[in-house]
Design an enzyme around this catalytic site. Structure first.
Site, PDB file in Angstrom:
ATOM      1  N   ILE A  66    -107.345  63.158  78.405  1.00 48.61           N
ATOM      2  CA  ILE A  66    -106.808  64.269  77.627  1.00 48.61           C
ATOM      3  C   ILE A  66    -107.898  65.280  77.304  1.00 48.61           C
ATOM      4  O   ILE A  66    -109.054  64.921  77.013  1.00 48.61           O
ATOM      5  CB  ILE A  66    -106.131  63.760  76.335  1.00 48.61           C
ATOM      6  CG1 ILE A  66    -105.307  64.858  75.686  1.00 48.61           C
ATOM      7  CG2 ILE A  66    -107.152  63.174  75.373  1.00 48.61           C
ATOM      8  CD1 ILE A  66    -104.362  64.357  74.603  1.00 48.61           C
ATOM      9  N   ASP A 152    -102.221  55.546  73.019  1.00 47.54           N
ATOM     10  CA  ASP A 152    -100.850  55.684  72.508  1.00 47.54           C
ATOM     11  C   ASP A 152     -99.875  56.326  73.493  1.00 47.54           C
ATOM     12  O   ASP A 152     -98.784  56.735  73.119  1.00 47.54           O
ATOM     13  CB  ASP A 152    -100.839  56.481  71.195  1.00 47.54           C
ATOM     14  CG  ASP A 152    -101.455  57.861  71.311  1.00 47.54           C
ATOM     15  OD1 ASP A 152    -101.790  58.275  72.430  1.00 47.54           O
ATOM     16  OD2 ASP A 152    -101.610  58.540  70.269  1.00 47.54           O
TER      17      ASP A 152
END
Length: 270
Positions: A66, A152
């Site tokens: 990310i 997550d």
């Protein structure tokens, strides 16, 4: 087919090549990445000509995970009230999860070709793929632990079904790097190759071999395998019996049987 800022997409001989295309940023997953991958896999699902997807990264690395700028933007939108922050963060996490859920739920096989870095969110992504292949010098790491958080977006949910619970826990708790040879040994990747050229050649050969099979049979097999991840053997046997009660009436079975008996190569409709 649409134009994308974080990806390039090509379709040749029933194989869609979806390539993360931010090599100057080590293919970090920015805001456009997360929305575009949903759109791309919606197109894959809706396009009968696509039978297999190859997922790769442009340049020296598959993906560094990310984009930190995206995390900073999310953090900058939070206020002082914990309850409202929590609701906003949950919505954002679920939005990101939906991007890789689209890969996991795709009815066509998705093959990941990995070189260089495959870190953090990139592990979430490849965990949603059907098969993974890499170069010998590829580097895998669940890096979230090193920035004070639990992964997550799917790693902790999907990876135990790929490499087993114990080794997954070790990698999640330590954040240590796994290289290509170990990745193959633990089952994270099916095979390793000397360099990126050999990797891509081999992956497209595998993709083409799948694309030549009956799409009814391939997609039915994927559906059954995916279903079994969350159901009992009895559930799975009942599902395949119901599924094949319809699918065994498809033209593909007759085409495959006739080709086999005449020692010809079958050709299937999309």
């Amino acid at each position: 087919m649409s134009e994308y800022s974080a990806f390039t997409v090509e379709l040749n001989d029933n194989v869609a090549h979806v390539q993360i295309n931010r090599p100057e940023k080590i293919n970090a997953m920015n805001a456009e990445f997360w929305s575009e991958i949903r759109d791309i896999f919606a197109w894959v699902e809706e396009t009968p000509e696509v039978r297999v997807v190859v997922l790769s990264g442009a340049g020296k690395h598959f993906s560094s995970g990310i984009d930190l700028m995206l995390l900073a933007q999310v953090g900058g939108q939070l206020g002082k009230e914990v309850g409202r922050n929590a609701r906003a963060l949950k919505r954002k996490i679920e939005e990101l999860q939906s991007s890789f859920n689209a890969v996991d739920a795709c009815s066509k096989p998705v093959i990941a070709a990995i070189q260089g870095y495959c870190l953090g969110g990139a592990i979430d992504l490849i965990s949603a793929c059907d098969m993974r292949y890499s170069t010998a010098d590829a580097q895998f790491a669940i890096k979230e632990i090193d920035v004070g958080m639990a992964a997550d977006v799917g790693t902790l949910q999907r990876l135990p079904h790929i490499i087993g619970d114990g080794i997954m826990r070790e990698l999640a708790y330590t954040g240590r790097t796994v290289h290509g040879e170990e990745a193959q040994r633990i089952g994270l990747v099916n095979s390793i190759y000397a360099d990126q050229e050999a990797l891509m050649t081999a992956v497209f050969e595998i993709a083409q071999s799948i694309a030549k099979k009956s799409p009814i049979a391939v997609q039915g097999s994927k559906e059954m395998i995916r279903y079994m991840r969350d159901h009992t053997i009895a559930d799975g046997l009942n599902y395949i019996a119901t599924w094949n009660a319809a699918m065994l009436q498809a033209e593909d079975l007759r085409v495959a049987m006739a080709a086999h008996m005449s020692k010809q190569t079958p050709e299937f409709k999309d």
